[in-house]
Design a protein around this motif. Structure first.
Motif, PDB file in Angstrom:
ATOM      1  N   ALA A  64       0.858  -1.197   0.000  1.00  0.00           N
ATOM      2  CA  ALA A  64       0.000   0.000   0.000  1.00  0.00           C
ATOM      3  C   ALA A  64       0.888   1.239   0.000  1.00  0.00           C
ATOM      4  CB  ALA A  64      -0.887  -0.011   1.234  1.00  0.00           C
ATOM      5  N   GLY A  65       0.273   2.377  -0.259  1.00  0.00           N
ATOM      6  CA  GLY A  65       0.980   3.648  -0.137  1.00  0.00           C
ATOM      7  C   GLY A  65       2.038   3.880  -1.184  1.00  0.00           C
ATOM      8  N   ARG A  66       1.734   3.542  -2.423  1.00  0.00           N
ATOM      9  CA  ARG A  66       2.707   3.753  -3.508  1.00  0.00           C
ATOM     10  C   ARG A  66       2.987   5.243  -3.723  1.00  0.00           C
ATOM     11  NH1 ARG A  66       5.433  -0.395  -5.350  1.00  0.00           N
ATOM     12  NH2 ARG A  66       4.254  -2.266  -5.828  1.00  0.00           N
ATOM     13  N   VAL A  67       4.279   5.561  -3.755  1.00  0.00           N
ATOM     14  CA  VAL A  67       4.698   6.946  -3.989  1.00  0.00           C
ATOM     15  C   VAL A  67       5.416   7.016  -5.333  1.00  0.00           C
ATOM     16  CG1 VAL A  67       6.150   8.853  -3.130  1.00  0.00           C
ATOM     17  CG2 VAL A  67       5.043   7.293  -1.505  1.00  0.00           C
ATOM     18  N   ALA A  68       5.131   8.064  -6.099  1.00  0.00           N
ATOM     19  CA  ALA A  68       5.847   8.274  -7.362  1.00  0.00           C
ATOM     20  C   ALA A  68       6.441   9.672  -7.379  1.00  0.00           C
ATOM     21  CB  ALA A  68       4.908   8.098  -8.543  1.00  0.00           C
ATOM     22  N   ILE A  69       7.563   9.775  -8.083  1.00  0.00           N
ATOM     23  CA  ILE A  69       8.240  11.067  -8.260  1.00  0.00           C
ATOM     24  C   ILE A  69       7.990  11.516  -9.694  1.00  0.00           C
ATOM     25  CG2 ILE A  69      10.548  12.148  -8.392  1.00  0.00           C
ATOM     26  CD1 ILE A  69      10.014  11.309  -5.572  1.00  0.00           C
ATOM     27  N   PHE A  70       7.632  12.769  -9.874  1.00  0.00           N
ATOM     28  CA  PHE A  70       7.527  13.324 -11.235  1.00  0.00           C
ATOM     29  C   PHE A  70       8.572  14.442 -11.330  1.00  0.00           C
ATOM     30  CE2 PHE A  70       5.188  16.163 -14.373  1.00  0.00           C
ATOM     31  CZ  PHE A  70       5.518  15.383 -15.472  1.00  0.00           C
ATOM     32  N   PRO A  71       9.768  14.105 -11.847  1.00  0.00           N
ATOM     33  CA  PRO A  71      10.845  15.093 -11.846  1.00  0.00           C
ATOM     34  C   PRO A  71      10.861  15.947 -13.114  1.00  0.00           C
ATOM     35  CG  PRO A  71      11.700  12.989 -12.609  1.00  0.00           C
ATOM     36  CD  PRO A  71      10.208  12.810 -12.422  1.00  0.00           C
ATOM     37  N   GLY A  72      11.417  17.137 -13.005  1.00  0.00           N
ATOM     38  CA  GLY A  72      11.550  17.973 -14.190  1.00  0.00           C
ATOM     39  C   GLY A  72      12.081  19.342 -13.841  1.00  0.00           C
ATOM     40  N   SER A  73      12.248  20.156 -14.900  1.00  0.00           N
ATOM     41  CA  SER A  73      12.717  21.524 -14.689  1.00  0.00           C
ATOM     42  C   SER A  73      11.532  22.466 -14.451  1.00  0.00           C
ATOM     43  CB  SER A  73      13.504  22.004 -15.905  1.00  0.00           C
ATOM     44  OG  SER A  73      14.472  21.045 -16.267  1.00  0.00           O
ATOM     45  N   PHE A  74      10.436  22.214 -15.136  1.00  0.00           N
ATOM     46  CA  PHE A  74       9.190  22.976 -14.951  1.00  0.00           C
ATOM     47  C   PHE A  74       9.403  24.483 -15.064  1.00  0.00           C
ATOM     48  CE2 PHE A  74       8.826  19.082 -12.311  1.00  0.00           C
ATOM     49  CZ  PHE A  74       7.878  18.423 -13.077  1.00  0.00           C
ATOM     50  N   ASP A  75      10.139  24.903 -16.077  1.00  0.00           N
ATOM     51  CA  ASP A  75      10.398  26.340 -16.268  1.00  0.00           C
ATOM     52  C   ASP A  75       9.794  26.815 -17.584  1.00  0.00           C
ATOM     53  OD1 ASP A  75      11.527  28.837 -15.591  1.00  0.00           O
ATOM     54  OD2 ASP A  75      13.179  28.485 -16.978  1.00  0.00           O
ATOM     55  N   PRO A  76       8.454  26.998 -17.637  1.00  0.00           N
ATOM     56  CA  PRO A  76       7.489  26.860 -16.555  1.00  0.00           C
ATOM     57  C   PRO A  76       6.691  25.555 -16.663  1.00  0.00           C
ATOM     58  CG  PRO A  76       6.482  28.073 -18.339  1.00  0.00           C
ATOM     59  CD  PRO A  76       7.850  27.651 -18.821  1.00  0.00           C
ATOM     60  N   LEU A  77       5.834  25.335 -15.658  1.00  0.00           N
ATOM     61  CA  LEU A  77       4.859  24.234 -15.688  1.00  0.00           C
ATOM     62  C   LEU A  77       3.914  24.466 -16.870  1.00  0.00           C
ATOM     63  CD1 LEU A  77       3.641  21.903 -13.705  1.00  0.00           C
ATOM     64  CD2 LEU A  77       1.956  23.658 -13.133  1.00  0.00           C
ATOM     65  N   THR A  78       3.678  23.420 -17.680  1.00  0.00           N
ATOM     66  CA  THR A  78       2.747  23.555 -18.811  1.00  0.00           C
ATOM     67  C   THR A  78       1.498  22.700 -18.548  1.00  0.00           C
ATOM     68  OG1 THR A  78       3.517  21.614 -20.036  1.00  0.00           O
ATOM     69  CG2 THR A  78       4.730  23.673 -20.395  1.00  0.00           C
ATOM     70  N   ASN A  79       0.515  22.857 -19.395  1.00  0.00           N
ATOM     71  CA  ASN A  79      -0.687  22.021 -19.239  1.00  0.00           C
ATOM     72  C   ASN A  79      -0.394  20.554 -19.549  1.00  0.00           C
ATOM     73  OD1 ASN A  79      -2.347  23.944 -18.248  1.00  0.00           O
ATOM     74  ND2 ASN A  79      -3.329  24.448 -20.199  1.00  0.00           N
ATOM     75  N   GLY A  80       0.681  20.313 -20.300  1.00  0.00           N
ATOM     76  CA  GLY A  80       1.109  18.925 -20.527  1.00  0.00           C
ATOM     77  C   GLY A  80       1.576  18.302 -19.216  1.00  0.00           C
ATOM     78  N   HIS A  81       2.375  19.060 -18.440  1.00  0.00           N
ATOM     79  CA  HIS A  81       2.807  18.568 -17.126  1.00  0.00           C
ATOM     80  C   HIS A  81       1.587  18.328 -16.227  1.00  0.00           C
ATOM     81  CE1 HIS A  81       6.683  21.068 -17.894  1.00  0.00           C
ATOM     82  NE2 HIS A  81       7.020  19.793 -18.010  1.00  0.00           N
TER      83      HIS A  81
END
Ligand code: PNS
Length: 171
Positions: free
Chosen positions: A8-25
């Protein structure tokens, strides 16, 4: 077959630069938030020499966009992604795949990360079709040339970009 009890309690990382955050992200984060108990949007520190937004600003923006999603967290990292994933006890790294052109780079990263941490899986997700051509780099270019980015980034991002423009920040 041995009975398998999924942890239980699965954690996921979504890494990136996000400069800037887009609607795709945003699209990928929302899809992941349905799959994982917790998703940590992890902003890479000092990813570019001259970013449009500082890491603090990028973190503030992502927090604002996902303020109503209790299982979406925002964090910053530098150094190895697998070390950051270990720190959060994550079982997966989520990456968006927009087109075949993304594949080679993503494939290399996924296999290198697996080499470094064999228990950590990379999960690829496709964004909605209307976002397959979107990238932070293009958003910055279009905006800096006076183009309309409405519908391509969250309105919070648009507001912050306008603030930068009014302050005379060039990128
Ligand atoms: O938004 P981006 O630029 O596509 O994100 C790239 C990111 C942050 C996923 C990548 O640069 C990364 O994981 N950097 C951390 C350094 C690392 O762990 N490198 C070795 C494994 S490939």
């Amino acid at each position: 077959m041995t009975p398998f009890e999924p942890p239980a309690g699965r954690v996921a990382i979504f890494p990136g630069s996000f400069d800037p955050l887009t609607n795709g992200h945003v699209d990928i984060i929302l899809r992941s938030a349905h799959l994982f108990e917790r998703i940590v949007v992890s902003v890479l520190l000092n990813s570019e020499k001259k970013p449009l937004f500082s890491s603090e600003e990028r973190i503030a923006i992502i927090r604002e966009v996902f303020r109503e999603y209790p299982n979406v967290e925002v964090d910053a990292f530098d150094g190895l992604l697998v070390a950051h994933a270990r720190h959060h006890r994550a079982s997966a790294i989520v990456r968006g795949l927009r087109a075949v052109s993304d594949f080679e780079y993503e494939f290399q990263m996924a296999l290198m990360n697996r080499h470094l941490e064999p228990t950590l899986e990379t999960v690829f997700m496709m964004p909605a079709e209307q976002y397959t051509y979107l990238s932070s780099r293009l958003i910055k270019e279009v905006f800096s040339l006076g183009g309309d980015v409405r519908g391509l980034v969250p309105s919070v991002v648009e507001t912050w970009m306008k603030k930068k423009q009014d302050a005379g920040v060039k990128r």
